[in-house]
Design a protein around this motif. Sequence first.
Motif: not given
Length: 293
Positions: A249-253, A143-160
């Motif tokens: 992160d906003n560039f990605i959005e 889900d969204d929160k699990e993916m947020q944590r998964a990406l943060s493990s690769y130093n990619q922190s994003f807002s929900l």
Amino acid sequence: MSGYPHPPPGSGYGSAPPGQPYGAPPQGQPYGAPPQGQHQHQTAQPYGAPSAPYGVPSSAPYGAPAAPYGASYAPEKPYNPDKPYNPDKPHKNQGGGGGYPAPAPGYGSPFAALVPSVFPPGTDPNVIACFQLADQDGSGFIDDKEMQRALSSYNQSFSLRTVHLLMYLFTQTNTRKIGPKEFASLFYSLQSWRGVFERFDRDRSGFIDANELRDALLSLGFAVSPVVLELLVSKFDKTGGKKRAIEYDNFIECCLTVKGLTEKFKEKDKAYTGMGTFSYEEFMLTVLPFLIA
């Protein structure tokens, strides 16, 4: 990019763009003008002018169904007290809820169920491990929160919100879940976008300004006008437009928004003329997912 799994050759969004970015006018021709060699027909009134004097109400409100919403149901057969009307059973001529026609092909419900998938052959084991670590219940989806944590493990922190946009663009649903195949594609695309951001962040400030954003979007195959560029910078600048620059992160959005809207528009612009025709329903289904992410 060092430290990140490498995508299979030719995969991932953001590979070398075509010779001319989408939205750029042909050489020597204003943007939006008819293609060369195409005859222009004169119309009785200027383009965009109302068929009736402005302010005069039309026969029905804009976007309204053929009959007023909530109008009494008129059955084709006489009323039979032994078989009363069942509101849960749609009328055979009824297309969609509330009297509206069913969505056009390609514009299905954004809440449709996500189809199970598997990782494509050749997927980097690190990507698979990242997904499996997040999928703690072994459901085959995260889900969204699990993916947020998964990406943060690769130093990619994003807002929900950014995570929701990522999930929508790569699954075409708003169920806020993602499977292995879509996750792999998303992961490799983020690598590509990260490389683009770092390439155009020439002063290594962690921000890119309006000119750098324009060049970055061009490298991804999108040519936006100066007015649209200003709107994008104002929208995605966390300082509300004071800094006139955006972070990663906003560039990605920003990229997700431009990419998603452009791809939806191109579905209606088969000839690449810079023009397309949308029904009211199609327009709403195109824009609203980006507003409610």
